[in-house]
Design an enzyme around this catalytic site. Structure first.
Site, PDB file in Angstrom:
ATOM      1  N   ASP A  17       0.844  -1.380   0.203  1.00  0.00           N
ATOM      2  CA  ASP A  17      -0.064  -0.012   0.009  1.00  0.00           C
ATOM      3  C   ASP A  17       0.971   1.211  -0.230  1.00  0.00           C
ATOM      4  O   ASP A  17       0.388   1.751  -0.389  1.00  0.00           O
ATOM      5  CB  ASP A  17      -0.754   0.124   1.249  1.00  0.00           C
ATOM      6  CG  ASP A  17      -2.375  -0.946   1.670  1.00  0.00           C
ATOM      7  OD1 ASP A  17      -2.121  -2.182   0.395  1.00  0.00           O
ATOM      8  OD2 ASP A  17      -3.244  -0.927   2.020  1.00  0.00           O
ATOM      9  N   ARG A  99      -0.966   5.754  16.881  1.00  0.00           N
ATOM     10  CA  ARG A  99      -0.961   6.611  16.017  1.00  0.00           C
ATOM     11  C   ARG A  99      -0.362   7.828  16.798  1.00  0.00           C
ATOM     12  O   ARG A  99       0.145   8.440  15.783  1.00  0.00           O
ATOM     13  CB  ARG A  99      -2.202   6.708  16.212  1.00  0.00           C
ATOM     14  CG  ARG A  99      -2.878   5.458  15.622  1.00  0.00           C
ATOM     15  CD  ARG A  99      -1.721   4.600  14.559  1.00  0.00           C
ATOM     16  NE  ARG A  99      -2.335   4.132  13.346  1.00  0.00           N
ATOM     17  CZ  ARG A  99      -1.515   2.795  13.542  1.00  0.00           C
ATOM     18  NH1 ARG A  99      -0.558   2.587  13.796  1.00  0.00           N
ATOM     19  NH2 ARG A  99      -2.226   1.775  12.409  1.00  0.00           N
ATOM     20  N   ASP A 128      -8.125   5.551  12.265  1.00  0.00           N
ATOM     21  CA  ASP A 128      -6.228   5.610  11.753  1.00  0.00           C
ATOM     22  C   ASP A 128      -6.800   7.153  10.910  1.00  0.00           C
ATOM     23  O   ASP A 128      -6.334   7.640  11.631  1.00  0.00           O
ATOM     24  CB  ASP A 128      -5.407   4.350  11.322  1.00  0.00           C
ATOM     25  CG  ASP A 128      -5.292   3.239  12.101  1.00  0.00           C
ATOM     26  OD1 ASP A 128      -5.543   3.410  13.445  1.00  0.00           O
ATOM     27  OD2 ASP A 128      -4.780   2.117  11.891  1.00  0.00           O
ATOM     28  N   SER A 182      -5.690  -8.482   7.515  1.00  0.00           N
ATOM     29  CA  SER A 182      -5.219  -7.645   7.656  1.00  0.00           C
ATOM     30  C   SER A 182      -4.811  -7.294   8.506  1.00  0.00           C
ATOM     31  O   SER A 182      -4.540  -8.275   9.817  1.00  0.00           O
ATOM     32  CB  SER A 182      -5.200  -6.137   6.656  1.00  0.00           C
ATOM     33  OG  SER A 182      -6.860  -5.315   7.731  1.00  0.00           O
TER      34      SER A 182
END
Length: 406
Positions: A17, A99, A128, A182
């Site tokens: 990605d 994050r 996210d 994922s």
């Protein structure tokens, strides 16, 4: 695209990605890309990310690979765990808490290299994107944010692979088939979601678990450990002093061995939908249990119960991305104040997926064996005082009863 971007800092893993995003940014914005890869203890070799970035034309001085493990645990995980924060009563917030640190470091690098934008690889459906961008804007209010998943027309894995092949971006063999799920990993946890996990009725397949042994296959003998605390933070395991990241890593090894820390959860995302995920938080589960154990001795009832109320709000703030918001900082100040006397040793038993406190001691203990004993307390507590205490607390109930029952 409405304004000229000269240089952008991309949160870059080197995976499919973000490799596609790197090339897409170069093409779409005709800009220079700076890559930032954070080592948060995800257990992966990060140097290949450097080689992939170089192959994509990123200057060597614009490739940042930073070891943030100690900062992550010391300044983010441990403060959160002082709060005993659990989102919706269960989730230890392993992805959420990473994050803000990534966002903070991206902004720092952007200032260092003179970038006018930052970019991330989060999709438009998840939490996210919110967490990253709230962090960016809190620390750099005027920064330009690029979220490719909300802009481009690459809406499938096949499209990503086609784009990668067209631009000579290497595609790992395991990415060519349909991805079964994922994952996201750091020193605190591993999360898995999507595909084989999307039906909440179906049990999580055993092959999804990567961080914990199956509890059924864990050792038949329990293991006893101790964790020492000072001011609410763990400082030693089995009497051996350790740094925050070293301690959490050691607890992860113990949790893996004994199959501790698995969670199958259907949660409410901040963006409005429900999602089903599987979380493995072996060391964090052990640590949280131990922290609760030492607080049982050292926190006053009023402080402990208030903390439990604040923990719900605190967890929501972290989950939703408001780490840098003033209300989270206010809560942190109150929680940290409560931890001044949270010190001592907790003894725990690890056995086939479970962790239990079996002993605790503290130089600041509020527990008085002399007061609580069923034996002669030698005048430490006058049981006759309880009668007046009960009558005063019963007064409003008696008045209600007389009124409502005639």
């Amino acid at each position: 695209m409405s304004e000229k971007i000269n240089r952008v800092v991309l949160a870059y893993s080197g995976g499919l990605d973000t490799s596609v995003i790197l090339k897409w940014l170069q093409q779409t914005y005709n800009c220079e890309v700076v890559t930032f890869t954070a080592d948060l203890g995800q257990g992966e070799e990060l140097e290949p990310a450097r080689k992939k970035a170089e192959a994509a034309g990123v200057k060597p001085e614009h490739i940042f690979i930073d070891d943030l493990r100690e900062e992550f645990v010391r300044d983010y995980v441990f403060p959160m765990m002082r709060a005993n924060a659990l989102y919706e009563g269960l989730y230890l917030l392993g992805t959420s808490i990473a994050r803000p640190l990534i966002a903070k470091r991206q902004v720092e690098i952007a200032r260092q290299v003179g970038a006018d934008a930052v970019a991330h690889g989060a999709t438009g459906k998840g939490n996210d994107q919110v967490r990253f961008e709230l962090g960016y804007y809190a620390l750099a209010p005027d920064i330009k944010v690029i979220a490719p998943w909300r802009e481009w027309d690459l809406h499938s894995r096949t499209a990503l692979i086609d784009f990668a092949e067209k631009h000579q971006i290497s595609v790992p063999k395991d990415k060519r088939g349909e991805s079964p799920f994922s994952t996201d990993a750091n020193l605190l946890h591993t999360s898995s979601e999507g595909k084989v996990l999307e039906d909440p009725w179906e049990e999580v397949p055993d092959y999804v678990y990567s961080r914990t042994a199956n509890p059924e296959d864990a050792p038949d003998a329990p293991e006893i450990i101790t964790i020492d605390f000072e001011r609410g933070d763990g400082i030693a395991l089995n009497g051996k002093a350790m740094s925050p990241a070293t301690l959490l890593a050691a607890l992860n090894d113990l949790g893996r061995k004994h199959g501790i820390g698995r969670l199958d959860l259907v949660e409410n995302r901040f963006v409005g939908m429900k999602s089903r995920g599987m979380y493995e938080t072996p060391g964090g589960t052990i640590y949280t249990c131990a922290h609760r154990g030492i607080e049982q001795l050292t926190l006053d009832r009023g402080a402990a119960h208030l903390k439990d109320e604040l923990a719900v709000r605190y967890a929501e703030l972290v989950y939703n991305g408001f780490w840098f918001a003033p209300e989270r900082e206010m809560l942190q100040a109150a929680i940290d104040h409560s931890q001044e006397k949270v010190a001592g040793t907790v003894r725990l038993k690890l056995y086939k997926g479970s962790v239990n406190v079996i002993g605790r001691k503290s130089p600041h203990s509020l527990y008085s064996e002399k007061v609580v004993t069923f034996e002669d307390d030698e005048g430490a507590y006058d049981q006759r005082d309880a009668a007046g205490f009960i009558k005063l607390n019963a007064l409003r109930l008696r008045l209600l009863g007389r009124r409502d029952r005639g």
